[in-house]
Design a protein around this motif. Structure first.
Motif, PDB file in Angstrom:
ATOM      1  N   HIS A   1      68.985 -56.173 -23.454  1.00 25.96           N
ATOM      2  CA  HIS A   1      69.140 -56.119 -24.340  1.00 25.96           C
ATOM      3  C   HIS A   1      67.133 -55.895 -25.276  1.00 25.96           C
ATOM      4  O   HIS A   1      66.967 -54.873 -25.244  1.00 25.96           O
ATOM      5  CB  HIS A   1      69.999 -57.164 -25.201  1.00 25.96           C
ATOM      6  N   ALA A   2      66.379 -56.783 -24.958  1.00 23.97           N
ATOM      7  CA  ALA A   2      65.701 -56.571 -25.926  1.00 23.97           C
ATOM      8  C   ALA A   2      64.047 -56.077 -25.077  1.00 23.97           C
ATOM      9  O   ALA A   2      63.549 -54.869 -25.941  1.00 23.97           O
ATOM     10  CB  ALA A   2      64.746 -58.260 -25.835  1.00 23.97           C
ATOM     11  N   PHE A   3      64.866 -56.226 -24.222  1.00 22.46           N
ATOM     12  CA  PHE A   3      63.607 -54.923 -23.604  1.00 22.46           C
ATOM     13  C   PHE A   3      63.318 -53.481 -23.070  1.00 22.46           C
ATOM     14  O   PHE A   3      63.010 -52.610 -22.729  1.00 22.46           O
ATOM     15  CB  PHE A   3      62.859 -55.728 -22.151  1.00 22.46           C
ATOM     16  N   VAL A   4      64.858 -52.822 -23.251  1.00 19.93           N
ATOM     17  CA  VAL A   4      65.064 -51.713 -22.885  1.00 19.93           C
ATOM     18  C   VAL A   4      66.601 -51.184 -23.638  1.00 19.93           C
ATOM     19  O   VAL A   4      66.882 -49.826 -23.568  1.00 19.93           O
ATOM     20  CB  VAL A   4      65.827 -50.935 -21.181  1.00 19.93           C
ATOM     21  N   ALA A   5      66.921 -51.906 -24.740  1.00 17.34           N
ATOM     22  CA  ALA A   5      67.398 -51.337 -26.002  1.00 17.34           C
ATOM     23  C   ALA A   5      68.854 -51.494 -25.503  1.00 17.34           C
ATOM     24  O   ALA A   5      68.731 -50.114 -25.449  1.00 17.34           O
ATOM     25  CB  ALA A   5      67.120 -50.203 -26.322  1.00 17.34           C
TER      26      ALA A   5
ATOM     27  N   GLY B   1      62.785 -43.699 -18.448  1.00 21.59           N
ATOM     28  CA  GLY B   1      62.551 -44.175 -19.675  1.00 21.59           C
ATOM     29  C   GLY B   1      63.265 -45.592 -20.289  1.00 21.59           C
ATOM     30  O   GLY B   1      62.681 -45.881 -20.881  1.00 21.59           O
ATOM     31  N   THR B   2      63.048 -46.129 -18.761  1.00 23.15           N
ATOM     32  CA  THR B   2      62.548 -47.469 -19.288  1.00 23.15           C
ATOM     33  C   THR B   2      61.564 -48.168 -18.861  1.00 23.15           C
ATOM     34  O   THR B   2      60.149 -48.252 -19.509  1.00 23.15           O
ATOM     35  CB  THR B   2      63.929 -48.700 -18.443  1.00 23.15           C
ATOM     36  N   VAL B   3      61.498 -49.290 -17.420  1.00 19.27           N
ATOM     37  CA  VAL B   3      60.470 -49.624 -16.328  1.00 19.27           C
ATOM     38  C   VAL B   3      59.050 -48.767 -17.282  1.00 19.27           C
ATOM     39  O   VAL B   3      57.845 -48.913 -16.645  1.00 19.27           O
ATOM     40  CB  VAL B   3      60.389 -49.951 -15.602  1.00 19.27           C
ATOM     41  N   LEU B   4      58.815 -46.965 -16.775  1.00 23.21           N
ATOM     42  CA  LEU B   4      57.833 -46.350 -16.128  1.00 23.21           C
ATOM     43  C   LEU B   4      57.464 -45.859 -17.339  1.00 23.21           C
ATOM     44  O   LEU B   4      56.941 -44.966 -17.883  1.00 23.21           O
ATOM     45  CB  LEU B   4      58.145 -44.921 -15.923  1.00 23.21           C
TER      46      LEU B   4
ATOM     47  N   PRO C   1      55.807 -46.595 -21.077  1.00 29.89           N
ATOM     48  CA  PRO C   1      55.437 -47.401 -22.214  1.00 29.89           C
ATOM     49  C   PRO C   1      55.509 -47.274 -23.682  1.00 29.89           C
ATOM     50  O   PRO C   1      54.616 -48.477 -24.170  1.00 29.89           O
ATOM     51  CB  PRO C   1      53.533 -46.807 -22.043  1.00 29.89           C
ATOM     52  N   ARG C   2      56.102 -46.945 -24.054  1.00 31.28           N
ATOM     53  CA  ARG C   2      57.018 -47.510 -25.447  1.00 31.28           C
ATOM     54  C   ARG C   2      57.778 -48.616 -25.680  1.00 31.28           C
ATOM     55  O   ARG C   2      58.435 -49.032 -26.376  1.00 31.28           O
ATOM     56  CB  ARG C   2      57.919 -46.480 -26.316  1.00 31.28           C
ATOM     57  N   THR C   3      58.276 -48.983 -23.827  1.00 32.84           N
ATOM     58  CA  THR C   3      59.111 -50.235 -23.789  1.00 32.84           C
ATOM     59  C   THR C   3      58.682 -51.214 -23.279  1.00 32.84           C
ATOM     60  O   THR C   3      57.702 -51.353 -22.793  1.00 32.84           O
ATOM     61  CB  THR C   3      60.861 -49.720 -22.446  1.00 32.84           C
ATOM     62  N   PRO C   4      59.420 -52.396 -24.148  1.00 32.51           N
ATOM     63  CA  PRO C   4      58.535 -54.183 -23.633  1.00 32.51           C
ATOM     64  C   PRO C   4      58.237 -54.286 -22.027  1.00 32.51           C
ATOM     65  O   PRO C   4      58.024 -54.254 -21.735  1.00 32.51           O
ATOM     66  CB  PRO C   4      59.495 -54.987 -24.300  1.00 32.51           C
ATOM     67  N   LEU C   5      59.576 -53.321 -21.680  1.00 35.14           N
ATOM     68  CA  LEU C   5      59.565 -53.706 -19.909  1.00 35.14           C
ATOM     69  C   LEU C   5      58.539 -53.211 -19.424  1.00 35.14           C
ATOM     70  O   LEU C   5      58.455 -54.109 -18.171  1.00 35.14           O
ATOM     71  CB  LEU C   5      61.071 -53.035 -19.347  1.00 35.14           C
ATOM     72  N   PHE C   6      57.774 -52.214 -19.935  1.00 34.56           N
ATOM     73  CA  PHE C   6      56.831 -51.535 -18.988  1.00 34.56           C
ATOM     74  C   PHE C   6      55.123 -52.610 -18.807  1.00 34.56           C
ATOM     75  O   PHE C   6      54.705 -52.783 -17.739  1.00 34.56           O
ATOM     76  CB  PHE C   6      56.449 -49.711 -20.187  1.00 34.56           C
ATOM     77  N   HIS C   7      55.254 -53.528 -20.160  1.00 40.99           N
ATOM     78  CA  HIS C   7      54.203 -53.958 -19.981  1.00 40.99           C
ATOM     79  C   HIS C   7      54.827 -55.841 -19.816  1.00 40.99           C
ATOM     80  O   HIS C   7      53.368 -56.368 -19.361  1.00 40.99           O
ATOM     81  CB  HIS C   7      54.147 -54.553 -22.030  1.00 40.99           C
TER      82      HIS C   7
END
Length: 537
Positions: free
Chosen positions: A260-264, A280-283, A285-291
């Motif tokens: 929810h919070a990390f990949v919307a 579109g998620t873990v790769l 940098p605009r998503t929290p999951l990347f960091h």
């Protein structure tokens, strides 16, 4: 303290110490409850589990039993587990449903925390005077006074932060419990406050509640909140395709916050959407999951240790399974590497387990899939991705072979071991499983087996060998795998292992050839594929 293992439908009886292992929850679950989630299960004392709480019946049952326990005097409980697992959401649901009180600690100084707590107490009691807290002795007395003869759960969330601000707080709590056990006001009956201390700082929680300490002797409930199991994670993400669920699990594992919070709430639409989902998620940098993965290491290690900790994790993610193998890959002395290994294990970012066939040998694994994905796939390309979000497809084209050859196979083997421990039918291997893990042979060129099962031992001795299994990712498992398995069992026989009860097992993500299917029909081998992993025993 006596501890009773938790399970899908078990928990502590009121007033009875308990230990419950539960996966996490997520603050956005009210709006994003996946299809098929079980909500509204009735807890003890008729308090239903809210629909926002996904799964976790055992944890809810234990917490409700503790919160409504009508035994005399105050009680102390502990809720522990890593960040992003949903402890706060679970405890907030508990206090909402039972009329309890919750205080979430921040990184602050003592005076600010006492002021914030005082403000909440003043609003709770309607008394301005109740909010004027000079020290933690007054604060703890005020918290325990929230309950009279009716039990009331009182939660201090992220308790280790308060301990860092006020090192004497554990002693203050201990003294207050002793005082209130006899009644806080002269001859008045002691109140029934049910104090729950929650924390994500594993070293601090372990020091306070897992070793010899004054607080430990007061604890009557111990709930561990961890990631979802792989089956629960698939339901939480709404994934019906078992092979897709395996791939997603190899990236994000079972941490509930990531959906929810990390990949919307972006979920792969199907197997053909997996690559686009990764990009579109873990790769991205605009998503929290990347960091997130670097942040996990930064929370555990100071600046002087972070570089070595990252290198150690990269070595394990890329296949170094022993401390010596990590030291060789990192190019550092074993003593120096051992310090980083101990730090990572203390924070549960790395696990070390005895090899099932060679117990003196420690096998290392990364329990959080996102950490393994980061260090094997993302980290070598992080500078490029940070500077150009549009390069994700290019990076994934380069990195996917590493995912398919290293990251996914290791995670698949771990899922297979979890299936044996948690889901295999009792008669699958002829006896209940005691130890399940990787098994190594001493000879050169013999990597061993990914899924070795021993029965329950007695007197500290290893249990009987029940099964030896190979786990293969991305390839059809056929007769040559079965022949290799028979050679491994033969070698074990030659080296003195009792193999009379061994059940050969083959685990495959991509299917099985006709020859091994025939052997399965003849009862000569156990075959476990994705569908059986997710739905069978």
């Amino acid at each position: 303290m006596t501890r009773t293992p938790g399970g899908p439908s078990t928990g502590a009886a009121a007033g009875t110490p308990a230990h419950t292992t539960a996966a996490g929850l997520h603050p956005s679950a009210v709006e994003h409850e996946p299809a098929g989630a079980a909500g509204g299960a009735a807890g003890r004392a008729g308090i239903a589990k809210p629909g926002a709480v996904f799964d976790r019946d055992a944890a809810w049952d234990a917490l409700v039993g503790f919160a409504t326990d009508r035994g005399p005097g105050p009680r102390l409980g502990v809720v522990s587990g890593g960040l992003r697992q949903g402890k706060t959401h679970l405890l907030r649901a508990l206090t909402d449903e039972t009329g309890g009180f919750l205080f979430c600690a921040d990184d602050a100084v003592e005076a600010e925390s006492l002021r914030r707590l005082g403000d909440l107490l003043a609003r709770r009691t309607g008394s301005v005077e109740a909010g004027r807290l000079r020290d933690w002795t007054e604060a703890v007395d005020a918290l325990l006074a929230l309950a009279g003869q009716e039990p009331v759960p009182v939660v201090l969330d992220e308790f280790p932060r308060l301990v860092r601000q006020s090192p004497s707080l554990p002693a203050v709590l201990h003294a207050a419990f002793r005082r209130h056990a006899d009644g806080p006001h002269g001859g008045a009956a002691p109140g029934r406050a049910r104090l729950l201390l929650s924390g994500s700082d594993r070293p601090v929680m372990r020091r306070l509640f897992c070793g010899p300490s004054a607080l430990r002797e007061l604890v009557t409930l111990d709930v561990a909140v961890g990631p979802f199991g792989y089956r629960e994670a698939a339901r939480f993400w709404g994934l019906d395709d078992a092979r897709l669920a395996l791939r997603v699990h190899a990236v994000v594992g079972g941490t509930p916050a990531y959906r929810h919070a990390f990949v919307a709430d972006r979920v792969p639409a199907g197997p053909d959407d997996f690559d686009a989902w990764v990009c579109g998620t873990v790769l991205d940098p605009r998503t929290p999951l990347f960091h997130e993965a670097p942040r996990l290491v930064h929370e555990a290690a100071d600046s002087g240790n972070r570089g070595l900790c990252h290198s150690v994790l990269a070595a394990v993610a890329l296949g170094a399974g022993t401390p010596g193998g990590v030291a060789d890959r990192v190019g550092a002395p074993l003593g120096e590497v051992s310090h980083a290994l101990a730090l990572l294990r203390d924070w549960a970012l790395l696990h070390g387990e005895p090899d099932v066939l060679r117990p003196p040998l420690t096998r290392l694994r990364i329990p959080e899939p996102l950490l393994a994905f980061e260090h094997a796939v993302v980290r070598p390309h992080r500078a490029l991705l940070d500077g150009a979000p549009g390069r994700a497809e290019e990076v994934w084209a380069q990195a996917r072979p590493v995912f398919e050859s290293t990251v996914a196979p290791a995670r698949f083997a771990e899922v297979c071991r979890a299936w044996v421990r948690d889901h295999a039918a009792p008669d699958t291997f002829g006896a209940p499983a005691g130890r399940v893990g990787h098994g190594s042979l001493a000879g050169p060129g013999e990597p061993g087996a990914e899924v070795v099962v021993r029965g329950e031992g007695a007197g500290g001795r290893p249990g009987p060998l029940l099964s030896v299994g190979l786990a293969r990712w991305g390839e059809i498992v056929d007769v040559h795998h079965l022949e290799r398995l028979h050679r491994l069992v033969g070698l074990l026989d030659e080296r003195g292992e009792d193999v009379a009860r061994v059940v050969p097992a083959l685990y495959g993500s991509a299917g099985f050839g006709p020859a091994v299917r025939t052997s399965e029909a003849q009862g000569n081998v156990v075959l476990v594929g994705p569908d059986r992993l997710y739905a069978g025993g």
